[in-house]
Write a protein that holds these residues in place. Structure first.
Motif, mmCIF file in Angstrom:
data_model
loop_
_atom_site.group_PDB
_atom_site.id
_atom_site.type_symbol
_atom_site.label_atom_id
_atom_site.label_comp_id
_atom_site.label_asym_id
_atom_site.label_seq_id
_atom_site.Cartn_x
_atom_site.Cartn_y
_atom_site.Cartn_z
ATOM 1 N N MET A 1 48.475 45.828 31.242
ATOM 2 C CA MET A 1 47.665 46.501 32.239
ATOM 3 C C MET A 1 46.169 46.295 31.968
ATOM 4 S SD MET A 1 47.988 48.189 34.938
ATOM 5 C CE MET A 1 47.584 49.542 35.939
ATOM 6 N N ARG A 2 45.804 46.252 30.691
ATOM 7 C CA ARG A 2 44.388 46.060 30.349
ATOM 8 C C ARG A 2 43.872 44.734 30.864
ATOM 9 N NH1 ARG A 2 42.727 47.125 24.398
ATOM 10 N NH2 ARG A 2 40.768 46.713 25.421
ATOM 11 N N ILE A 3 44.661 43.680 30.709
ATOM 12 C CA ILE A 3 44.235 42.351 31.159
ATOM 13 C C ILE A 3 44.058 42.343 32.666
ATOM 14 C CG2 ILE A 3 44.945 39.943 31.348
ATOM 15 C CD1 ILE A 3 46.274 40.260 28.608
ATOM 16 N N PHE A 4 44.983 42.977 33.384
ATOM 17 C CA PHE A 4 44.880 43.073 34.840
ATOM 18 C C PHE A 4 43.591 43.787 35.245
ATOM 19 C CE2 PHE A 4 45.677 45.575 38.707
ATOM 20 C CZ PHE A 4 45.851 44.541 39.616
ATOM 21 N N ILE A 7 40.559 41.571 34.667
ATOM 22 C CA ILE A 7 40.465 40.534 35.695
ATOM 23 C C ILE A 7 39.945 41.119 37.004
ATOM 24 C CG2 ILE A 7 41.820 38.955 37.137
ATOM 25 C CD1 ILE A 7 43.584 38.473 34.612
ATOM 26 N N VAL A 8 40.502 42.266 37.422
ATOM 27 C CA VAL A 8 40.028 42.914 38.653
ATOM 28 C C VAL A 8 38.565 43.313 38.500
ATOM 29 C CG1 VAL A 8 40.295 44.952 40.132
ATOM 30 C CG2 VAL A 8 42.306 43.691 39.382
ATOM 31 N N GLY A 9 38.193 43.823 37.331
ATOM 32 C CA GLY A 9 36.801 44.193 37.074
ATOM 33 C C GLY A 9 35.857 43.006 37.151
ATOM 34 N N LEU A 10 36.274 41.876 36.587
ATOM 35 C CA LEU A 10 35.435 40.667 36.640
ATOM 36 C C LEU A 10 35.288 40.158 38.077
ATOM 37 C CD1 LEU A 10 36.704 38.768 33.475
ATOM 38 C CD2 LEU A 10 34.446 39.790 33.819
ATOM 39 N N ILE A 11 36.372 40.178 38.828
ATOM 40 C CA ILE A 11 36.298 39.748 40.237
ATOM 41 C C ILE A 11 35.378 40.681 41.018
ATOM 42 C CG2 ILE A 11 37.633 39.523 42.367
ATOM 43 C CD1 ILE A 11 39.994 38.561 40.583
ATOM 44 N N ALA A 12 35.539 41.980 40.815
ATOM 45 C CA ALA A 12 34.684 42.949 41.510
ATOM 46 C C ALA A 12 33.220 42.772 41.112
ATOM 47 C CB ALA A 12 35.154 44.371 41.208
ATOM 48 N N MET A 13 32.977 42.493 39.840
ATOM 49 C CA MET A 13 31.606 42.295 39.383
ATOM 50 C C MET A 13 30.985 41.064 40.039
ATOM 51 S SD MET A 13 30.157 41.674 35.572
ATOM 52 C CE MET A 13 30.859 40.051 35.594
ATOM 53 N N VAL A 14 31.733 39.975 40.103
ATOM 54 C CA VAL A 14 31.224 38.754 40.733
ATOM 55 C C VAL A 14 30.934 39.011 42.214
ATOM 56 C CG1 VAL A 14 31.872 36.419 41.434
ATOM 57 C CG2 VAL A 14 32.249 37.159 39.091
ATOM 58 N N PHE A 38 36.527 48.470 34.049
ATOM 59 C CA PHE A 38 36.096 48.224 32.674
ATOM 60 C C PHE A 38 36.179 49.483 31.824
ATOM 61 C CE2 PHE A 38 33.254 44.504 34.197
ATOM 62 C CZ PHE A 38 34.332 43.644 34.139
ATOM 63 N N ALA A 39 35.925 50.657 32.420
ATOM 64 C CA ALA A 39 36.001 51.905 31.661
ATOM 65 C C ALA A 39 37.424 52.157 31.170
ATOM 66 C CB ALA A 39 35.532 53.068 32.518
ATOM 67 N N ARG A 40 38.415 51.691 31.923
ATOM 68 C CA ARG A 40 39.815 51.910 31.550
ATOM 69 C C ARG A 40 40.415 50.767 30.746
ATOM 70 N NH1 ARG A 40 42.628 55.512 35.909
ATOM 71 N NH2 ARG A 40 40.836 56.764 36.513
ATOM 72 N N SER A 41 39.663 49.658 30.621
ATOM 73 C CA SER A 41 40.280 48.510 29.952
ATOM 74 C C SER A 41 39.469 47.946 28.790
ATOM 75 C CB SER A 41 40.535 47.390 30.963
ATOM 76 O OG SER A 41 39.310 46.913 31.498
ATOM 77 N N SER A 42 38.152 47.934 28.911
ATOM 78 C CA SER A 42 37.351 47.276 27.878
ATOM 79 C C SER A 42 36.011 47.986 27.724
ATOM 80 C CB SER A 42 37.120 45.812 28.253
ATOM 81 O OG SER A 42 36.194 45.225 27.381
#
Length: 122
Positions: A1-4, A7-14, A38-42
């Motif tokens: 779940m963290r990786i997902f 990835i969603v966070g990076l897409i949203a950031m871009v 990112f708060a929930r994953s990294s």
């Protein structure tokens, strides 16, 4: 779940960073989504995101105060109207023009109708 979530966070950031340049793409919602992911994953990505100037300029004030001043709203709308108006003028396809016009109307309604107007800071 963290990786997902990363990835969603990076897409949203871009997408949020692209929204700084492209007026049709919203910035704040994508950066908020990236912050939540990112708060929930990294913790590292989250700390980096909230330290960026883009996040602080577009999200932090909105997050703290839950709205924009009337001056900020008009500044956003003016830049939106100029750039989208130029796009409508340059595009030769009627359906794309109509789509751009509908998008501008929707963004105007949301900004003026749903986003809270804050008193001017003086």
């Amino acid at each position: 779940m963290r990786i997902f979530l990363v990835i969603v966070g990076l897409i949203a950031m871009v997408l949020g960073l692209a929204g700084v340049i492209l007026p049709l793409l919203p910035t704040t919602p994508f950066l908020l989504l990236a912050g939540v992911c990112f708060a929930r994953s990294s913790e590292r990505f989250h700390d980096w995101l909230i330290s960026t100037k883009v996040y602080q300029a577009y999200v932090l004030e909105f997050q703290k105060r839950r709205g924009f001043t009337l001056k900020q709203k008009f500044r956003v709308l003016l830049s939106l109207y100029i750039i989208v108006g130029f796009s409508i003028w340059m595009v030769d396809h009627p359906y794309i023009r109509l789509g751009l016009l509908v998008m501008v109307i929707c963004q105007t309604v949301v900004l003026l109708g749903w986003v809270r107007t804050l008193p001017d800071e003086r």
